[in-house]
Design an enzyme around this catalytic site. Structure first.
Site, PDB file in Angstrom:
ATOM      1  N   ARG A 137      42.089  26.574  42.672  1.00 47.01           N
ATOM      2  CA  ARG A 137      43.146  27.370  42.050  1.00 47.01           C
ATOM      3  C   ARG A 137      44.329  26.556  41.544  1.00 47.01           C
ATOM      4  O   ARG A 137      45.323  27.116  41.088  1.00 47.01           O
ATOM      5  CB  ARG A 137      43.668  28.403  43.058  1.00 47.01           C
ATOM      6  N   CYS A 192      37.264  45.364  41.589  1.00 41.01           N
ATOM      7  CA  CYS A 192      37.678  45.823  40.257  1.00 41.01           C
ATOM      8  C   CYS A 192      37.001  45.039  39.150  1.00 41.01           C
ATOM      9  O   CYS A 192      36.008  45.476  38.575  1.00 41.01           O
ATOM     10  CB  CYS A 192      39.201  45.734  40.120  1.00 41.01           C
ATOM     11  N   TYR A 225      38.946  37.478  48.612  1.00 36.98           N
ATOM     12  CA  TYR A 225      38.859  37.217  47.173  1.00 36.98           C
ATOM     13  C   TYR A 225      40.198  36.838  46.544  1.00 36.98           C
ATOM     14  O   TYR A 225      40.236  36.272  45.451  1.00 36.98           O
ATOM     15  CB  TYR A 225      38.259  38.419  46.437  1.00 36.98           C
ATOM     16  N   LYS A 239      41.583  52.310  31.801  1.00 35.01           N
ATOM     17  CA  LYS A 239      41.501  51.555  33.051  1.00 35.01           C
ATOM     18  C   LYS A 239      40.396  50.504  32.990  1.00 35.01           C
ATOM     19  O   LYS A 239      40.586  49.350  33.385  1.00 35.01           O
ATOM     20  CB  LYS A 239      41.252  52.519  34.216  1.00 35.01           C
TER      21      LYS A 239
END
Length: 460
Positions: A434, A289, A349, A235
């Protein structure tokens, strides 16, 4: 309901009998944590087994689940699944973690593991769950860790903690790490089959039971690795790969002006070679994460990890780079950032997710404020008080055109931003973080691609 079954660990039933018991609800499941990943997991377990109790510290979440309501937004199919499973009694919720632990024969932990200010994994909530499980642990029970934890947590924390607190020998219960591999907005399909399920136990029997259980949950392959520490590392390695890869893309984006090319075009062309898979650059990396996982590794090893730490530094530098690029582009347009009013578009985010942990927008707002700009911020996913907590003035999307803007920075391209009437503004300077903007009739600098020479429109 009490634990009607002795559990799957060291069970005398044949494998098919164990699977049938699981499907029939004779193996009660307790899921600890009903957040944006925990609730979908609990709902899938409920659909599979018909006997799930979810635990959460938030009484409002518990009430909603028991009423068949879903508190997780923009998760396709989840509201319907929660309503269905709660309606048939397959999914219940409680704040009483000890009582829930006494019911469960399978205990699934999926609570957040944040970082402290000095980049240490904070396992306080995790240990609190272990305490509850220990109070209800019975021989034959299986403990499954789905939330991301540092390597060796299962073997060096979970097993000895449960053994010491419960008084039950470590040979009488199972522990496995089975990493959550789920993305927001596609949780149900990810849980049930998008990716192979990785399982790794602290012993052979734990791995066997975890494989059997997740063989019922997923339609995809179940991959049993050597042990729990390997599964924990899988992970983390997934996140590390993405962090390092994004750092490479971001570093290439930073040299765009020196090269005088569209770096994103070069990346797309390079990726047509099957051994190349460079990710996309952007204004930073957010969420709970990718920005955190590197420290789950570095905090637990003594070997130097310069690549991992450098990647973090590069990605952490991108919000400031984005704001500094706006300052440069305003200067090229003959304006000063000190007198500019700038709208930051997107504070979460990622698009469509009401999550702000480690959001790059925070660094962009801070840097713009340092430069003296007046900063407004728009985010259709968040309440005004949340937006204001980042130091910007909250503005609704509907009221954006009423403000005399000098510039805008697209940090998080929510789909709602597709409706912005760019023609309502005079001569904006826009940073597209982006690469999602087309020809909007203003000066646009795209991170990685550079300036776009468009005709600047003025309205009367």
């Amino acid at each position: 309901m009490t634990n009607q079954y002795t559990g799957l660990y060291n069970s005398e039933l044949p494998p098919e009998g164990q699977r049938q018991a699981l499907r029939d609800g004779a193996v009660p499941v307790t899921v600890y944590g009903l957040g944006k990943m925990g609730l979908p997991l609990a709902a899938v377990y409920a659909k599979t087994t018909g006997n799930v109790v979810g635990v959460d510290i938030d009484a409002d979440v518990v009430r909603m689940v028991n009423d068949g309501e879903c508190h997780v937004a923009k998760e396709p199919g989840l509201p319907e699944l929660v309503a269905e499973q709660a309606g048939r009694g397959a999914l219940r919720a409680t704040t009483d973690s000890v009582a829930a632990a006494k019911e469960g024969a399978i205990h699934v932990i999926i609570v957040p593991t944040p970082l402290t200010d000095d980049h240490e994994p904070d396992l306080a909530a995790f240990v609190a769950v272990l305490d509850s499980i220990a109070a209800g642990l019975a021989p034959g029970d299986m403990v499954v860790v789905e939330c991301t934890v540092p390597p060796k947590t299962s073997s060096e924390l979970v097993v000895p903690h449960l053994e010491a607190k419960s008084g039950i020998s470590r040979t009488e219960f199972g522990v496995a790490f089975c990493p959550e591999r789920t993305s927001s907005g596609r949780a149900l399909q990810d849980i049930t089959g998008s990716h192979p399920k990785i399982v790794g136990g602290v012993d052979t029997e734990s791995t066997r039971v975890a494989s059997l259980v997740y063989g019922e949950i997923t339609s995809n392959e179940v991959i049993a690795v050597s042990d729990a520490t390997t599964a924990e590392s899988v992970k983390l390695f997934e996140g590390l790969y993405r962090d390092v890869n994004i750092a490479l893309a971001n570093e290439l984006a930073r040299i765009r002006d020196d090269l005088g090319i569209d770096v994103t075009e070069a990346i797309h062309a390079a990726n047509t070679q099957p051994y190349c898979d460079i990710h996309a650059p952007g204004p930073g990396v957010g969420g709970h994460c990718i920005p955190w996982y590197p420290y789950f590794i570095t905090s637990r090893v003594t070997t130097d990890t310069p690549l991992i730490l450098t990647a973090r530094e590069v990605n952490d530098s991108m919000p400031a780079f984005t704001a500094d690029t706006l300052r440069t582009e305003l200067s090229h347009a003959g304006r000063d950032i000190e007198t500019a009013t700038v709208a930051v578009l997107g504070v979460t985010y990622r698009p469509g997710v009401a999550e702000t942990r480690a959001t790059p927008a925070a660094g962009v707002i801070d840097r713009l404020t340092e430069h003296g700009a007046t900063v407004l911020a728009v985010d259709p996913m968040l309440d005004d008080d949340v937006v204001a907590s980042f130091g910007a003035t909250p503005v609704s999307l509907a009221d954006l055109s009423a403000h005399d803007l000098d510039a805008a920075v697209v940090v998080t391209p929510h789909e709602e931003f597709d409706d912005i009437d760019w023609a309502a503004f005079d001569d904006l300077v826009v940073i597209d973080g982006r690469g999602t903007l087309g020809d909007i009739g203003h000066r646009v600098y795209t991170i990685g691609a550079g300036p776009r020479n468009t005709e600047v429109r003025h309205h009367d």
